[in-house]
Enzyme design. Structure first.
Site, mmCIF file in Angstrom:
data_model
loop_
_atom_site.group_PDB
_atom_site.id
_atom_site.type_symbol
_atom_site.label_atom_id
_atom_site.label_comp_id
_atom_site.label_asym_id
_atom_site.label_seq_id
_atom_site.Cartn_x
_atom_site.Cartn_y
_atom_site.Cartn_z
ATOM 1 N N SER A 144 53.214 10.913 64.150
ATOM 2 C CA SER A 144 53.913 10.754 62.865
ATOM 3 C C SER A 144 53.049 9.933 61.900
ATOM 4 O O SER A 144 51.949 10.375 61.554
ATOM 5 C CB SER A 144 55.291 10.145 63.105
ATOM 6 O OG SER A 144 56.090 10.256 61.954
ATOM 7 N N GLU A 162 59.960 23.095 45.434
ATOM 8 C CA GLU A 162 59.569 23.491 44.085
ATOM 9 C C GLU A 162 58.221 24.202 44.136
ATOM 10 O O GLU A 162 57.556 24.208 45.168
ATOM 11 C CB GLU A 162 59.522 22.287 43.137
ATOM 12 C CG GLU A 162 58.660 21.142 43.591
ATOM 13 C CD GLU A 162 58.715 19.941 42.632
ATOM 14 O OE1 GLU A 162 58.154 20.037 41.539
ATOM 15 O OE2 GLU A 162 59.315 18.924 43.001
ATOM 16 N N HIS A 186 55.456 16.327 61.034
ATOM 17 C CA HIS A 186 56.829 16.865 60.915
ATOM 18 C C HIS A 186 56.758 18.099 60.016
ATOM 19 O O HIS A 186 57.594 18.278 59.125
ATOM 20 C CB HIS A 186 57.786 15.836 60.288
ATOM 21 C CG HIS A 186 57.872 14.530 61.009
ATOM 22 N ND1 HIS A 186 58.627 14.359 62.136
ATOM 23 C CD2 HIS A 186 57.291 13.324 60.759
ATOM 24 C CE1 HIS A 186 58.527 13.095 62.553
ATOM 25 N NE2 HIS A 186 57.713 12.454 61.731
#
Lengths: 287, 287
Positions: A144, A162, A186
């Site tokens: 992570s 977007e 992730h």
């Protein structure tokens, strides 16, 4: 046969262990097969492993560090300790430096990548890790936030949902263990394809590596990375890009990127960081 | 100069209008510049345009149809009517067929793409539209669900937020106006990159076209598509793919796709459907 294999690992000395850098997309299996963490211990010397855990990214370093200590001990590592570095000054502590000089594996936990870089960047402790990783004396793993810091350029944050644009991603400077790459973690789990493409558009001399949860891109010293775990590793390669809009155009304008090359890799697939070639798992040469 | 241009459009007869297929990613501007809808009217013959609106995808066909009627009338189209087709039998209605034979533009609204296909597929009305689009007599536009139906294979639904895999996307049969493509709409707005890649992995003989909101891929009859509007058109080209896992492997296994080519296109960029070449807006030949 599995017993034989385990035995041969045990007999290896740390010096003979093939070190690697394991870049983990977060949320790796800590309960069942634990393949990724097991591979980290094995590459750190198996029963001869001396592992240090750096939980500096986390706001709960003792809790997260304690969890990994139990896991690595259960896996048979010889010695496991937490280096609870919370301030930059600690990176000059002779005890911490001695641990980093002696250990065979370093594990960077999750948390906040900016915090991790703030504590470690440009410190003597960091120099020891980088030099020992480079010379093949140390296996390094980061999950992570600990994965995000691997490149020279680091994704500090960003959006999704977007049209791709340069303002969609916030960049910072990472720890640069693998300077050629920009890592995102992730990855498909948090729909981060667009922010990685936006990062690569601004740094077309780098390679984008998006790593899903419970998935690992394991970088060998010869330039090959190999995929472990249950999800995808996505490679975004801008080498052949023929056109992109200039950084000086409006940062929120939609991004052009023509002729991007993209690979979705899964367990056992390999990719060469410098040759930019991909090798399916079926053609894998056993190592 | 803008006045001159408007005048020259007005003077064109419908016969001289260069028809096109406008594939719109949904949520196109209906209030301000309305560039995409304005281009549709222009390509349908401007002040000579006779536009039919097919709101069959929608559960509120009168409301949605009424909104587009007002817009196209405001833009100066000569005649605008709603063909409120709710049942397949209506596709044999001589009045509806006569309208479709006479009109210069057909507009497919948003709603549910399965509903739209259920009503229109394999009907005489559909045959008229397809034949007249193919022969350059009719400009066709579809937004959202009306865009989804453009290919032979159609995305009926799917997920996001997980590693790409074949079970992530539900496929159905579309209306096949542009059989070569698989369209996805509201594309980056709804994080649909993964489901389009998953669709293309199962249909590697097609080209994936992901269209953002208020964005349009306008397909000319010569094979060029041109991007209009404010977002991105994403082209997912599997032509050079060297490896993918076989469809018979577990449908939820992570997908391999090696050597995918990807283009992020924006306003003015062009892409050739058959040559698979991309032309940046800066090199645009005015048409």
């Amino acid at each position: 046969m599995p017993q034989l294999k385990a035995k041969s690992l045990e007999m290896r000395t740390p010096q003979a262990t093939k070190t690697a850098v394991l870049v983990i997309g977060g949320a790796e299996d800590k309960v069942h097969g634990r393949e990724i963490l097991r591979t980290f211990v094995s590459r750190s010397g198996a029963s001869n492993a001396y592992i240090t855990i750096i939980p500096s990214a986390s706001r709960e370093p003792s809790i997260i560090g304690g969890r990994y200590i139990r896991i690595f001990e259960e896996m048979g590592a010889q010695k496991v300790e937490i280096l609870d570095i919370r301030e930059r000054e600690q990176c000059e502590d002779p005890y911490i430096q001695a641990s980093l000089e002696a250990c065979s594996g370093v594990f960077l936990t999750g948390g906040d990548q900016l915090r991790l870089c703030g504590v470690l960047a440009d410190t003597p402790a960091m120099d020891i890790i980088r030099q020992r990783v480079r010379s093949g004396q140390l296996t390094l793993a980061g999950t992570s936030a600990g994965a995000a810091v691997m490149g020279h350029h680091m994704i500090a944050g960003g959006g999704s949902g977007e049209s791709p644009n340069r303002s969609l991603v916030d960049m910072a400077t990472g720890l640069g263990f693998i300077p050629e790459v920009i890592v995102d973690q992730h990855f498909h789990n948090r729909n981060r394809m667009v922010r990685l493409m936006s990062a690569i558009a601004s740094h077309p001399d780098r390679l984008g590596i998006g790593i899903d949860e419970d998935t690992c891109a394991m970088f060998e010293r010869d330039g090959w990375l190999q995929v472990l775990g249950k999800g995808s590793v996505t490679v975004v390669d801008p080498t052949e890009v023929t056109h992109t809009n200039e950084p000086h155009v409006g940062a929120t304008d939609p991004l052009n990127l023509h002729n991007l090359r993209l690979h979705l890799l899964s367990h056992g697939d390999r990719y060469h960081l410098y040759q930019r070639t991909v090798l399916p798992a079926v053609y894998r040469i056993s190592s």
